[in-house]
Write a protein that holds these residues in place. Structure first.
Motif, PDB file in Angstrom:
ATOM      1  N   ASN A  33       0.830  -1.213   0.000  1.00 18.82           N
ATOM      2  CA  ASN A  33       0.000   0.000   0.000  1.00 18.82           C
ATOM      3  C   ASN A  33       0.860   1.257   0.000  1.00 18.82           C
ATOM      4  O   ASN A  33       0.500   2.262  -0.627  1.00 18.82           O
ATOM      5  CB  ASN A  33      -0.944   0.008   1.200  1.00 18.82           C
ATOM      6  CG  ASN A  33      -2.056  -0.998   1.051  1.00 18.82           C
ATOM      7  OD1 ASN A  33      -2.356  -1.436  -0.050  1.00 18.82           O
ATOM      8  ND2 ASN A  33      -2.660  -1.367   2.163  1.00 18.82           N
ATOM      9  N   TYR A  35       3.828   1.553  -1.428  1.00 14.95           N
ATOM     10  CA  TYR A  35       4.315   1.726  -2.800  1.00 14.95           C
ATOM     11  C   TYR A  35       3.220   2.264  -3.718  1.00 14.95           C
ATOM     12  O   TYR A  35       3.478   3.104  -4.579  1.00 14.95           O
ATOM     13  CB  TYR A  35       4.858   0.406  -3.350  1.00 14.95           C
ATOM     14  CG  TYR A  35       6.214   0.047  -2.818  1.00 14.95           C
ATOM     15  CD1 TYR A  35       7.270   0.945  -2.883  1.00 14.95           C
ATOM     16  CD2 TYR A  35       6.453  -1.199  -2.250  1.00 14.95           C
ATOM     17  CE1 TYR A  35       8.514   0.617  -2.391  1.00 14.95           C
ATOM     18  CE2 TYR A  35       7.694  -1.541  -1.765  1.00 14.95           C
ATOM     19  CZ  TYR A  35       8.730  -0.624  -1.837  1.00 14.95           C
ATOM     20  OH  TYR A  35       9.963  -0.956  -1.355  1.00 14.95           O
ATOM     21  N   VAL A  36       2.007   1.799  -3.531  1.00 15.65           N
ATOM     22  CA  VAL A  36       0.896   2.287  -4.355  1.00 15.65           C
ATOM     23  C   VAL A  36       0.661   3.770  -4.096  1.00 15.65           C
ATOM     24  O   VAL A  36       0.447   4.551  -5.031  1.00 15.65           O
ATOM     25  CB  VAL A  36      -0.384   1.455  -4.092  1.00 15.65           C
ATOM     26  CG1 VAL A  36      -1.603   2.105  -4.715  1.00 15.65           C
ATOM     27  CG2 VAL A  36      -0.206   0.051  -4.622  1.00 15.65           C
ATOM     28  N   CYS A  39       3.297   5.745  -5.897  1.00 11.08           N
ATOM     29  CA  CYS A  39       3.064   5.779  -7.346  1.00 11.08           C
ATOM     30  C   CYS A  39       1.945   6.747  -7.698  1.00 11.08           C
ATOM     31  O   CYS A  39       2.062   7.513  -8.665  1.00 11.08           O
ATOM     32  CB  CYS A  39       2.735   4.382  -7.861  1.00 11.08           C
ATOM     33  SG  CYS A  39       4.135   3.270  -7.833  1.00 11.08           S
ATOM     34  N   PHE A  40       0.861   6.730  -6.946  1.00 13.14           N
ATOM     35  CA  PHE A  40      -0.238   7.654  -7.212  1.00 13.14           C
ATOM     36  C   PHE A  40       0.179   9.099  -6.963  1.00 13.14           C
ATOM     37  O   PHE A  40      -0.258  10.008  -7.667  1.00 13.14           O
ATOM     38  CB  PHE A  40      -1.471   7.314  -6.370  1.00 13.14           C
ATOM     39  CG  PHE A  40      -2.347   6.283  -7.004  1.00 13.14           C
ATOM     40  CD1 PHE A  40      -2.926   6.496  -8.238  1.00 13.14           C
ATOM     41  CD2 PHE A  40      -2.610   5.086  -6.351  1.00 13.14           C
ATOM     42  CE1 PHE A  40      -3.733   5.545  -8.823  1.00 13.14           C
ATOM     43  CE2 PHE A  40      -3.413   4.135  -6.933  1.00 13.14           C
ATOM     44  CZ  PHE A  40      -3.986   4.361  -8.174  1.00 13.14           C
TER      45      PHE A  40
END
Length: 69
Positions: A33, A35-36, A39-40
């Protein structure tokens, strides 16, 4: 009777392993989560900068393409 006692002992041994697996998976999910979210965040910066540069006229992206994003 012998089987039920053995079964109870094996069930007692399984619970700590399940807790360890759950904690391991929870930790891996937290890392994924994170890393996500990173990225976002980068994607948000790129889209915002493209939008602002498009408004200022630095470079032009088609209106239909900007509306899709």
């Amino acid at each position: 009777m012998f089987q039920s006692e053995t079964h109870k002992e094996s069930m007692n041994n399984i619970k700590p392993k399940e807790d360890e697996i759950f904690a391991y998976l929870e930790n891996k999910e937290f890392i994924a989560n994170t890393y996500v979210m990173r990225c976002f965040f980068v994607l948000m910066i790129v889209c915002t900068s493209a939008f602002l540069l498009n408004i200022t006229g630095f470079f032009v992206i088609e209106q239909s393409l900007m509306c899709k994003a």
